[in-house]
Scaffold this active site. Structure first.
Site, PDB file in Angstrom:
ATOM      1  N   ASP A   1       0.847  -1.194   0.000  1.00 55.34           N
ATOM      2  CA  ASP A   1       0.000   0.000   0.000  1.00 55.34           C
ATOM      3  C   ASP A   1       0.883   1.245   0.000  1.00 55.34           C
ATOM      4  O   ASP A   1       2.001   1.224   0.545  1.00 55.34           O
ATOM      5  CB  ASP A   1      -0.879   0.044   1.248  1.00 55.34           C
ATOM      6  CG  ASP A   1      -1.978  -1.017   1.223  1.00 55.34           C
ATOM      7  OD1 ASP A   1      -2.198  -1.607   0.158  1.00 55.34           O
ATOM      8  OD2 ASP A   1      -2.592  -1.242   2.278  1.00 55.34           O
ATOM      9  N   MET A   2       0.393   2.314  -0.576  1.00 55.64           N
ATOM     10  CA  MET A   2       1.162   3.554  -0.642  1.00 55.64           C
ATOM     11  C   MET A   2       1.649   3.986   0.738  1.00 55.64           C
ATOM     12  O   MET A   2       2.789   4.429   0.897  1.00 55.64           O
ATOM     13  CB  MET A   2       0.310   4.670  -1.258  1.00 55.64           C
ATOM     14  CG  MET A   2       1.052   5.993  -1.407  1.00 55.64           C
ATOM     15  SD  MET A   2       0.056   7.299  -2.135  1.00 55.64           S
ATOM     16  CE  MET A   2      -1.002   7.715  -0.759  1.00 55.64           C
TER      17      MET A   2
END
Length: 451
Positions: free
Chosen positions: A284-285
């Protein structure tokens, strides 16, 4: 640090450089007062082989520190990278407080004051030294990949928790070489360093050059900012990086979401990357930590198969916003949850026992600690080791926050919890084990979180 580029070509350049130094066609010229502390220590020599805009190879060389510089006596096959900040600029920056610091040192060393007064004098000296060091550090600006120029202060804010770096940060070979390369639009392909003169040898040859790697304490702060990635390992097949929180794993749609680990990887390694989408898996970012990329189609295919066959072992560290034991959660265990995409609220995932995909997560409670938020407030938090046995979207964030899991979100979770200004998601991929796609040997990488 692990060498961010292959060393072989640059090592050959270093051999030629040392031969030139030995025969006097290149000099290591003293440009500032020699340090008494480093009088008998060898300097580091560095070489960087690049390609220019026309695809021609360029060899850049330099020496460490700013008290000496390489100088050719005639036309040279090398380009020379000078210090980013000259010794005179540093001396000028130190001059304002230098006299007072020496005066305080003399008084303190004499021991002719009461202890309370000595403590105050030591504190004053420390403040002056810090002020001088900060003034020196403010002089450093680094050309980074992609053409951006970043100050040392900005780099330290991201990669050193805002702390002042050690003295000499920016004077090692690697940042000098890369600064020169990026300021000229060159693409690095090989970099190496070696102490000079090599100890115990009368003639320097490639077979026994004691190649060094960029240092952790100084280059470990600067190089990830200059290169765009913190490289923990690379060979001809794979690369392992420590992804920073806030950076996409792969590019999204539109120019605003173009920056990603994949984009930076392709920019950094150019033609060496055979495939359009080199990321083997994603984070995930907002999640930081270990991520694998492949240079070749064969390596990418092999690693994808390992993920599909669940032969890859991963561990994450998370800091949860509260105390799990108060909810009766066991110190360790395993849960199976079922989630699917909430099509009306992308990218959120929602519980669905019938249509959801199985997400199996093993956990171990490591500690309960006091968490200090960016606003200075302090609260209780639980440090948890997660071992996912499946790879579902937001699996660990949901295992923490959803009522079918722990019911306590990870600190800084913008989707399933709360994230204060200046806060990040406290989730980090700390360990990964897999089988090397060429050798077949099992390899493990570990990288602890900075929280």
């Amino acid at each position: 640090m692990f060498p961010p580029f292959p060393q072989e070509k640059a090592a050959e350049i270093l051999e030629k450089l040392i031969e030139s130094l030995d025969n006097g066609s290149i000099l290591l010229e003293q440009t500032a007062r020699p340090s008494t502390e480093r009088k008998d220590q060898p300097v580091m020599l560095g070489a960087l082989v690049c390609k220019d805009a026309d695809g021609r190879e360029v060899s850049i060389v330099t020496s460490s520190g700013n008290a000496k510089k390489l100088k050719a006596c005639n036309d040279s096959q090398f380009q020379f990278a000078d210090s980013i900040v000259s010794s005179k600029e540093i001396e000028d920056a130190l001059a304002e407080n230098d006299g007072k610091i020496h005066e305080l040192t003399f008084i303190i060393d004499s021991g002719q004051r009461e202890e309370n007064e000595l403590q105050l004098l030591r504190k004053e000296r420390l403040e002056l030294c810090s002020r001088s060091l900060e003034k020196v550090h403010s002089l450093y600006q680094f050309h980074c990949i992609g053409g951006k120029i970043r100050s040392l202060k900005e780099i330290c804010r991201v990669f050193n928790k805002g702390k002042l770096p050690p003295t000499g940060t920016g004077d090692c070979c690697a940042p000098k070489l890369l600064d020169y390369a990026f300021s000229h639009g060159f693409s690095p392909i090989s970099m190496a360093e070696v102490p000079y003169p090599p100890s115990g040898k009368s003639k320097s040859t490639l077979s026994y050059l004691p190649l060094a790697t960029p240092c952790d304490e100084r280059c470990g702060i600067i190089l990830p900012a200059m290169l765009g990635l913190k490289i923990l390992y690379q060979d001809n097949s794979i690369c392992v990086v420590n992804k920073q929180s806030g950076l996409l794993s792969v590019p999204g749609r539109g120019l605003k979401k173009a920056d990603s680990v994949e984009t930076r990887f392709r920019m950094l390694f150019g033609d060496k990357v055979e495939i359009r989408q080199p990321a083997v898996h994603r984070l995930d970012m907002e999640t930081s930590g270990l991520m694998i990329l492949a240079f070749t189609k064969e390596a990418h295919r092999n690693l994808n198969r390992q993920f599909e066959e669940k032969r890859v072992h991963k561990e994450y560290i998370a800091l949860l916003d509260g105390i799990l034991q108060k909810k009766g959660i066991a110190p360790q265990g395993q849960m199976e949850l079922f989630f699917r995409l909430d099509i009306d609220n992308r990218p959120h995932q929602i519980w669905d026992a019938e249509k959801g995909k199985s997400a199996i997560t093993q956990w171990e409670i490591l500690d309960v600690e006091r968490y200090k938020a960016p606003d200075g407030s302090v609260r209780n938090a639980t440090r948890v080791l997660f071992t996912p046995h499946t790879g579902r979207t937001h699996q660990l964030r949901l295992a923490s926050a959803d009522s079918h899991g722990f019911g306590i979100p990870i600190i800084g979770d913008t989707l399933y919890g709360t994230c204060a200004e200046g806060e990040r998601l406290m989730l980090h991929a700390r360990k990964i084990s897999f089988f090397h796609p060429v050798s077949g040997k099992e390899i493990t990488f570990e990288c602890e979180p900075d929280f």
